[in-house]
Design an enzyme around this catalytic site. Structure first.
Site, PDB file in Angstrom:
ATOM      1  N   ASN A   6      -3.030 -51.353 -32.652  1.00 48.54           N
ATOM      2  CA  ASN A   6      -1.831 -50.523 -32.479  1.00 48.54           C
ATOM      3  C   ASN A   6      -2.272 -49.068 -32.584  1.00 48.54           C
ATOM      4  O   ASN A   6      -2.530 -48.571 -33.674  1.00 48.54           O
ATOM      5  CB  ASN A   6      -0.820 -50.869 -33.583  1.00 48.54           C
ATOM      6  N   TRP A   7      -2.346 -48.426 -31.421  1.00 49.99           N
ATOM      7  CA  TRP A   7      -2.889 -47.060 -31.412  1.00 49.99           C
ATOM      8  C   TRP A   7      -1.879 -46.010 -31.865  1.00 49.99           C
ATOM      9  O   TRP A   7      -2.241 -44.846 -32.025  1.00 49.99           O
ATOM     10  CB  TRP A   7      -3.393 -46.715 -30.005  1.00 49.99           C
ATOM     11  N   LYS A   8      -0.612 -46.405 -31.982  1.00 46.81           N
ATOM     12  CA  LYS A   8       0.427 -45.434 -32.378  1.00 46.81           C
ATOM     13  C   LYS A   8       0.383 -44.229 -31.421  1.00 46.81           C
ATOM     14  O   LYS A   8       0.142 -44.405 -30.237  1.00 46.81           O
ATOM     15  CB  LYS A   8       0.250 -45.046 -33.843  1.00 46.81           C
ATOM     16  N   HIS A  68       8.207 -52.311 -35.683  1.00 52.24           N
ATOM     17  CA  HIS A  68       7.208 -51.692 -36.572  1.00 52.24           C
ATOM     18  C   HIS A  68       7.930 -50.839 -37.612  1.00 52.24           C
ATOM     19  O   HIS A  68       8.927 -50.189 -37.299  1.00 52.24           O
ATOM     20  CB  HIS A  68       6.225 -50.850 -35.754  1.00 52.24           C
ATOM     21  N   GLU A 108       7.340 -48.029 -38.798  1.00 50.07           N
ATOM     22  CA  GLU A 108       7.511 -46.612 -38.452  1.00 50.07           C
ATOM     23  C   GLU A 108       8.717 -46.424 -37.522  1.00 50.07           C
ATOM     24  O   GLU A 108       9.448 -45.442 -37.632  1.00 50.07           O
ATOM     25  CB  GLU A 108       6.210 -46.078 -37.818  1.00 50.07           C
ATOM     26  N   GLU A 139       3.305 -56.643 -42.481  1.00 46.57           N
ATOM     27  CA  GLU A 139       2.741 -55.326 -42.761  1.00 46.57           C
ATOM     28  C   GLU A 139       3.446 -54.705 -43.964  1.00 46.57           C
ATOM     29  O   GLU A 139       4.506 -54.071 -43.802  1.00 46.57           O
ATOM     30  CB  GLU A 139       2.913 -54.413 -41.540  1.00 46.57           C
ATOM     31  N   GLY A 145      -1.882 -47.446 -43.313  1.00 51.54           N
ATOM     32  CA  GLY A 145      -2.498 -46.123 -43.206  1.00 51.54           C
ATOM     33  C   GLY A 145      -2.869 -45.484 -44.533  1.00 51.54           C
ATOM     34  O   GLY A 145      -3.151 -44.288 -44.592  1.00 51.54           O
ATOM     35  N   SER A 200      -4.115 -51.296 -43.338  1.00 48.33           N
ATOM     36  CA  SER A 200      -5.464 -50.917 -43.759  1.00 48.33           C
ATOM     37  C   SER A 200      -6.470 -52.040 -43.594  1.00 48.33           C
ATOM     38  O   SER A 200      -7.388 -52.182 -44.404  1.00 48.33           O
ATOM     39  CB  SER A 200      -5.447 -50.380 -45.193  1.00 48.33           C
ATOM     40  N   GLY A 221      -4.240 -50.624 -37.105  1.00 51.84           N
ATOM     41  CA  GLY A 221      -3.919 -49.268 -36.681  1.00 51.84           C
ATOM     42  C   GLY A 221      -5.165 -48.403 -36.641  1.00 51.84           C
ATOM     43  O   GLY A 221      -5.919 -48.401 -35.666  1.00 51.84           O
ATOM     44  N   GLY A 222      -5.397 -47.673 -37.707  1.00 49.38           N
ATOM     45  CA  GLY A 222      -6.491 -46.701 -37.766  1.00 49.38           C
ATOM     46  C   GLY A 222      -7.836 -47.266 -37.341  1.00 49.38           C
ATOM     47  O   GLY A 222      -8.595 -46.616 -36.609  1.00 49.38           O
TER      48      GLY A 222
HETATM   49  P1  PGA Z   1      -3.235 -49.271 -40.335  1.00 47.09           P
HETATM   50  O1  PGA Z   1      -1.876 -49.507 -39.502  1.00 47.09           O
HETATM   51  O2  PGA Z   1      -4.191 -50.351 -39.908  1.00 47.09           O
HETATM   52  O3  PGA Z   1      -3.679 -47.897 -39.959  1.00 47.09           O
HETATM   53  O4  PGA Z   1      -2.871 -49.394 -41.794  1.00 47.09           O
HETATM   54  C1  PGA Z   1      -1.424 -50.800 -39.197  1.00 47.09           C
HETATM   55  C2  PGA Z   1      -0.122 -50.738 -38.451  1.00 47.09           C
HETATM   56  O5  PGA Z   1       0.714 -49.863 -38.763  1.00 47.09           O
HETATM   57  O6  PGA Z   1       0.121 -51.550 -37.539  1.00 47.09           O
END
Ligand code: PGA
Length: 250
Positions: A10-12, A97, A99, A169, A175, A209, A230-231
Site C-alpha cells: 500500500n503505497w499511500k 483503510h 487513514e 491493521e 507507520g 510496521s 506500507g512503508g
Molecule cells: P505500515 O502501513 O506498513 O507503514 O505500518 C501499513 C498500512 O497502513 O497499510
C-alpha cells in the site's frame, strides 16, 4: 480449508508515475522467479495506475487501488469508480483503510456498500479493520474488529467470502515501527475469522510496521495469510526481500 497467501504493498500518497516506473525496473526482475504460491499486489496512487497496469500486464504481480466509490458513475467530484479501475487492469481494491476512516469520512456503512460493488464488479476487496490504542487499552480490541468485520460483509453471501481478503491493521502499529506481537496479531486474526461464518478460506493479512525483518514471524502463525505493507513496500529491493521471506515461511 487453507487460505491463499497475499502480500500487498500500500503505497499511500507516495511515488509519481516516473518513480513508479523506476520502482518496477528494479522490482519486477526480483520477483519474476518466485513461485506462484504468493499473490503479490501493488496499490499505487491513482495517478500511477495506468502506467502500472501497462507494466504489470504480462507479469505475476497484480494491481491494486487504495479506495474507490461504491457507485459506478455519477456526480461525485474527485471520486473513481470500479469500472474505471478495471479498465486499467486493477484486480484488488483496499477498502476501509484506517487513514480513510479517520481523514476521509469512510464508515462501516460505506465500506459495506463498496464491498458489494467490488464483488459485483469482479474486484477483490481487501477490507481493513483494526483498533485504536485507546480501544486496545480499554480491552475493546476484539469487539471492535468483530463489529467492523460484520458490518463490512453485511449481506454478502457466504459463497462470496472466499473472494475477499481482510487486513487486520492495529491503528497504533501503522507507520510507527511498533508492530503488534505476532502471537497477539494471530489471536485477533483468529477472532476475526470466527466473526462470521464462511471466512475459513479467506486470506487474512497483518498490517502495521511489517518489514523484511519481522515478516517470517507473522507468516509462521496459523491464522496469518500474508501482509498489507506500507512503508516497507516503497523500496523495490526491500519489498522484494520481504516477499521472498514470506514465500519461504508461508
Ligand atoms: P505500515 O502501513 O506498513 O507503514 O505500518 C501499513 C498500512 O497502513 O497499510
Amino acid at each position: 480449508m487453507n487460505a491463499r497467501t497475499i502480500i500487498a504493498g500500500n503505497w499511500k500518497m507516495h511515488k509519481t508515475a516516473a518513480e513508479t516506473a523506476a520502482f518496477f525496473d528494479e522490482f519486477l526482475p526480483r520477483v519474476a522467479a518466485l513461485g506462484a504460491e504468493i499473490e503479490i499486489v501493488i496499490a499505487p496512487p491513482f495517478t500511477s495506475l495506468q502506467l502500472a497496469g501497462e507494466r504489470l500486464a504480462e507479469t505475476r504481480v497484480r494491481l491494486g487501488a487504495q479506495t474507490m466509490h461504491w457507485e459506478l458513475r455519477g456526480a461525485f467530484t474527485g471520486e473513481v469508480s470500479a469500472p474505471m479501475l478495471r479498465e486499467l487492469g486493477v484486480s484488488h481494491v483496499i477498502l476501509g483503510h484506517s487513514e480513510r476512516r479517520a481523514y476521509c469520512d469512510e464508515t462501516d456503512r460505506t465500506v459495506n456498500l463498496k464491498v458489494h460493488t467490488a464483488l459485483a464488479q469482479g474486484l477483490v476487496p481487501i477490507v481493513c479493520v483494526g483498533e485504536t490504542l485507546e480501544e486496545r487499552r480499554a480491552g475493546a480490541t476484539d469487539d471492535r474488529v468483530v463489529s467492523q468485520t460484520r458490518a463490512a460483509f453485511h449481506g454478502v453471501p457466504e459463497a462470496d467470502l472466499a473472494k475477499v481478503a481482510i487486513a487486520y491493521e492495529p491503528i497504533w502499529a501503522i507507520g510507527t515501527g511498533q508492530n503488534c506481537e505476532p502471537q497477539e496479531a494471530n489471536r485477533v486474526m483468529a477472532t476475526i475469522r470466527r466473526a462470521i461464518d464462511g471466512l475459513s478460506a479467506t486470506p487474512i493479512l497483518y498490517g502495521g510496521s511489517m518489514t523484511a525483518v519481522n515478516v517470517a514471524s507473522y507468516m509462521e502463525r496459523s491464522d496469518i495469510n500474508g501482509g498489507l505493507v506500507g512503508g516497507a513496500s516503497l523500496d523495490p529491493d526491500g519489498f522484494a526481500t520481504l516477499i521472498e521471506r514470506a514465500a519461504v515461511s508461508s
